[in-house]
Design a protein around this motif. Structure first.
Motif, PDB file in Angstrom:
ATOM      1  N   LEU A 172      -0.511  -1.804   4.213  1.00  0.00           N
ATOM      2  CA  LEU A 172       0.620  -1.976   3.144  1.00  0.00           C
ATOM      3  C   LEU A 172       0.393  -2.930   1.884  1.00  0.00           C
ATOM      4  O   LEU A 172      -0.167  -2.779   1.503  1.00  0.00           O
ATOM      5  N   TRP A 173      -1.158  -4.066   3.011  1.00  0.00           N
ATOM      6  CA  TRP A 173      -1.513  -4.153   1.098  1.00  0.00           C
ATOM      7  C   TRP A 173      -2.761  -3.060   0.849  1.00  0.00           C
ATOM      8  O   TRP A 173      -2.832  -3.678  -0.579  1.00  0.00           O
ATOM      9  N   LEU A 174      -3.140  -2.704   1.529  1.00  0.00           N
ATOM     10  CA  LEU A 174      -4.090  -1.433   0.886  1.00  0.00           C
ATOM     11  C   LEU A 174      -3.155  -0.375   0.063  1.00  0.00           C
ATOM     12  O   LEU A 174      -4.280  -0.142  -1.370  1.00  0.00           O
ATOM     13  N   THR A 175      -1.803   0.125   0.401  1.00  0.00           N
ATOM     14  CA  THR A 175      -1.034   0.405  -0.186  1.00  0.00           C
ATOM     15  C   THR A 175      -1.050   0.280  -1.643  1.00  0.00           C
ATOM     16  O   THR A 175      -0.796   1.199  -2.834  1.00  0.00           O
ATOM     17  N   MET A 176      -0.765  -1.316  -1.837  1.00  0.00           N
ATOM     18  CA  MET A 176      -0.758  -2.201  -3.254  1.00  0.00           C
ATOM     19  C   MET A 176      -1.548  -2.090  -3.934  1.00  0.00           C
ATOM     20  O   MET A 176      -1.342  -1.976  -4.846  1.00  0.00           O
ATOM     21  N   GLU A 177      -2.602  -2.203  -3.290  1.00  0.00           N
ATOM     22  CA  GLU A 177      -3.897  -2.886  -3.831  1.00  0.00           C
ATOM     23  C   GLU A 177      -4.406  -1.654  -4.082  1.00  0.00           C
ATOM     24  O   GLU A 177      -5.107  -1.560  -5.189  1.00  0.00           O
ATOM     25  N   ASN A 178      -4.694  -0.573  -3.809  1.00  0.00           N
ATOM     26  CA  ASN A 178      -5.686   0.163  -3.757  1.00  0.00           C
ATOM     27  C   ASN A 178      -4.683   2.112  -4.392  1.00  0.00           C
ATOM     28  O   ASN A 178      -4.376   2.404  -3.673  1.00  0.00           O
ATOM     29  N   TYR A 181      -5.702   5.041  -2.281  1.00  0.00           N
ATOM     30  CA  TYR A 181      -5.899   4.987  -0.633  1.00  0.00           C
ATOM     31  C   TYR A 181      -5.008   6.011   0.074  1.00  0.00           C
ATOM     32  O   TYR A 181      -5.387   5.861   1.143  1.00  0.00           O
ATOM     33  N   SER A 182      -4.393   5.842  -0.238  1.00  0.00           N
ATOM     34  CA  SER A 182      -3.333   7.482   0.818  1.00  0.00           C
ATOM     35  C   SER A 182      -2.470   7.202  -0.793  1.00  0.00           C
ATOM     36  O   SER A 182      -2.189   6.984  -1.958  1.00  0.00           O
ATOM     37  N   ILE A 183      -1.257   8.999  -0.143  1.00  0.00           N
ATOM     38  CA  ILE A 183      -0.032   9.201  -1.084  1.00  0.00           C
ATOM     39  C   ILE A 183       0.798   8.071  -1.309  1.00  0.00           C
ATOM     40  O   ILE A 183       1.565   8.507  -2.314  1.00  0.00           O
ATOM     41  N   PRO A 184       1.159   7.259   0.114  1.00  0.00           N
ATOM     42  CA  PRO A 184       2.054   6.560  -0.310  1.00  0.00           C
ATOM     43  C   PRO A 184       1.758   5.433  -2.005  1.00  0.00           C
ATOM     44  O   PRO A 184       2.497   4.858  -1.955  1.00  0.00           O
ATOM     45  N   SER A 185       0.511   4.788  -1.708  1.00  0.00           N
ATOM     46  CA  SER A 185       0.212   4.271  -2.343  1.00  0.00           C
ATOM     47  C   SER A 185       0.105   4.597  -3.654  1.00  0.00           C
ATOM     48  O   SER A 185      -0.354   3.828  -4.790  1.00  0.00           O
ATOM     49  N   LYS A 186      -0.378   6.477  -4.111  1.00  0.00           N
ATOM     50  CA  LYS A 186      -0.341   7.152  -5.285  1.00  0.00           C
ATOM     51  C   LYS A 186       1.182   6.923  -6.212  1.00  0.00           C
ATOM     52  O   LYS A 186       1.814   6.622  -6.816  1.00  0.00           O
ATOM     53  N   LEU A 187       2.304   7.081  -4.731  1.00  0.00           N
ATOM     54  CA  LEU A 187       3.159   6.619  -5.539  1.00  0.00           C
ATOM     55  C   LEU A 187       4.341   5.056  -5.912  1.00  0.00           C
ATOM     56  O   LEU A 187       4.585   5.211  -7.075  1.00  0.00           O
ATOM     57  N   VAL A 426     -13.256  -0.022  -0.494  1.00  0.00           N
ATOM     58  CA  VAL A 426     -12.962   0.052  -0.179  1.00  0.00           C
ATOM     59  C   VAL A 426     -11.616   1.146   0.870  1.00  0.00           C
ATOM     60  O   VAL A 426     -10.921   1.055   1.647  1.00  0.00           O
ATOM     61  N   ARG A 427     -11.601   2.271  -0.185  1.00  0.00           N
ATOM     62  CA  ARG A 427     -10.803   3.490   0.304  1.00  0.00           C
ATOM     63  C   ARG A 427     -11.262   3.284   1.584  1.00  0.00           C
ATOM     64  O   ARG A 427      -9.995   3.655   2.887  1.00  0.00           O
TER      65      ARG A 427
END
Length: 473
Positions: A172-178, A181-187, A426-427
């Motif tokens: 969750l932290w990487l999703t919000m920070e980077n 990182y993933s498709i959810p992080s881009k969304l 980081v990714r």
């Protein structure tokens, strides 16, 4: 057993010949050639009278064969031989300037012996290297992709292994920070950017008269739709900053990061003004405190800086400005000197014309606008001398502004590449489990310890070898 005293250095040593073996390259030199340069390493060999003094100058020696061994670059030794034959030193193009300096320092040859054909090129390359080092030092940044920083990132990720639901919190932290990182992080990044833009648009629309409402007492009221949008944006910003704080692997570092401070500053003005409105009344009833509240409301414009979290270019721009203080300082100094000079000239030429050049401080505004090539046209000279001063001011401004732009642009490119590399690091680190990161780190430490052990063993000491143990050249 090697004799402690070298009895063959007698009065007629000028006729003797000694053998020099450098990295397998074997050459013969006459003692007379070496004696011409007694301060060099080979020249000092002639004055040695004990084993200890010889071993301070060479790695090993053979008394019977009059051969001295040096574990150095054999290619450069050819240039050393040429120096003893001609008294002139030439630059070895295959070596960088620092390696060349180390080699001539080892052999005890001063750079003043450089021949005229190489002296200028050598000093020019040496000066360029110093300037390059100065640039590198000024470009040290928090976004630099050094091994230490990547190691810190891995160390922070390893903290999740000791926390409850650590794997979920890490993702969750990487999703919000980077954002990459993933498709959810881009969304999530897309939604965050959209909310920031909506908040800025709401603030701008609220300043337009057709969207402003006034009550019967003449107090300004918020338009209902804009008011609801403002509350929605603030709720999202609050959720975002609180989630990052709760999911952060290191809360202390969280409050030191500039982007996190921007997130906090973007929501604090709303809660401050809300607290004042609830406890003390509206702005019109607060007097001077109401003006402070209005200033806090204007601080909502800082929300635009939240876009830096989702933009590599904006983060690179911030790092460039932070580490270009030398160039920016020089630019401001040049502008200050130019404005002062041309303002004085314009005041002298235009003070009798009543066109706005009444005082030198009044001319500073005209000088600043002219040197930065903005040219509002609100104040213009009318005399010939004033127009000549204005022409010089404009041309000088073009040169002054253009000088540091190239340096700043190069730094921006540098920080942009570094930021992209850091995001990739980081990714890639985030896709590994903490156990994998820990095992990789332990393997690295084991390999480093093994290499240190191998280096510690080294090669056999040449001093313990017999003269015949050396390989023939």
């Amino acid at each position: 057993m090697v004799n402690k005293t070298l009895t063959y250095w007698g009065p007629g040593f000028e006729e003797d010949v000694i053998n020099i073996n450098v990295g397998g390259l074997r050459r013969r030199l006459s003692s007379s050639a070496l004696s011409k340069f007694p301060d060099t390493r080979l020249g000092r060999l002639l004055s040695c009278d004990s084993e200890e003094s010889i071993l301070q100058l060479c790695d090993d020696y053979d008394v019977s064969a009059r051969e001295f061994y040096f574990d150095r670059n054999p290619g450069f030794f050819l240039y050393v031989l040429h120096f003893y034959q001609t008294g002139k030193l030439h630059v070895m193009e295959e070596l960088c300037v620092f390696s060349f300096c180390q080699e001539i320092e080892y052999w005890g040859i001063n750079e003043f012996f450089l021949d005229s054909c190489c002296s200028y090129r050598y000093h020019e390359r040496k000066l360029e290297s110093r300037h390059h080092n100065w640039d590198e030092e000024s470009e040290v940044s928090s976004v630099d992709t050094s091994p230490d920083e990547i190691s810190d990132i891995n160390h922070d990720l390893m903290r999740y292994s000791t926390l409850r639901c650590g794997n979920v919190r890490k993702r969750l932290w990487l999703t919000m920070e980077n954002p990459g990182y993933s498709i959810p992080s881009k969304l999530f990044s897309f939604v965050s950017i959209s909310v920031v833009l909506v908040s800025i648009a709401t603030m701008c629309i609220h300043s337009m008269p057709e969207y402003q409402e006034v009550d019967e007492n003449g107090n300004m009221l918020d338009e209902p739709v804009l008011h609801k949008l403002e509350y929605f944006c603030i709720s999202w910003f609050t959720f975002e900053v609180s989630s990052r704080l709760l999911l952060s692997p290191n809360p202390r570092k969280f409050f030191k990061h500039p982007l996190n401070l921007i997130d906090i500053v973007s929501v604090l003005p709303f809660y401050f003004t809300l607290l004042v409105d609830v406890t003390m009344g509206s702005d019109s009833e607060l007097g001077n405190l109401g003006k402070v509240v209005q200033v806090f409301r204007l601080m909502r414009i800082f929300r635009v800086l939240k876009l830096a979290r989702h933009s590599t270019g904006l983060r690179s721009l911030g790092a460039t400005l932070k580490h270009s203080y030398r160039e920016v300082g020089i630019l401001l100094l040049y502008l200050a000197v130019g404005v002062s000079v041309f303002s004085g000239v314009a005041y002298t030429a235009e003070k009798e014309e009543d066109v706005g050049f009444d005082t030198i401080p009044a001319c500073w505004w005209w000088g600043t606008v002219s040197m930065t090539t903005v040219g509002y046209g609100d104040v213009v000279p009318v005399t010939v001398a004033g127009k000549l001063a204005a022409s010089g001011c404009i041309l000088g401004g073009i040169l002054v502004v253009a000088l540091p732009i190239t340096i700043i642009f190069n730094k921006f490119s540098h920080f942009y590449r570094k930021q992209k590399a850091l995001e990739a690091a980081v990714r890639n680190s985030g896709k590994k489990d903490p156990e994998d990161v820990e095992s990789i780190s332990s393997r690295d430490r084991d390999s480093e310890a093994l290499s240190e052990t191998s280096l510690g063993r080294g090669s056999p000491d040449r001093r313990g070898l017999t003269p015949g143990a050396h390989p023939a050249p």
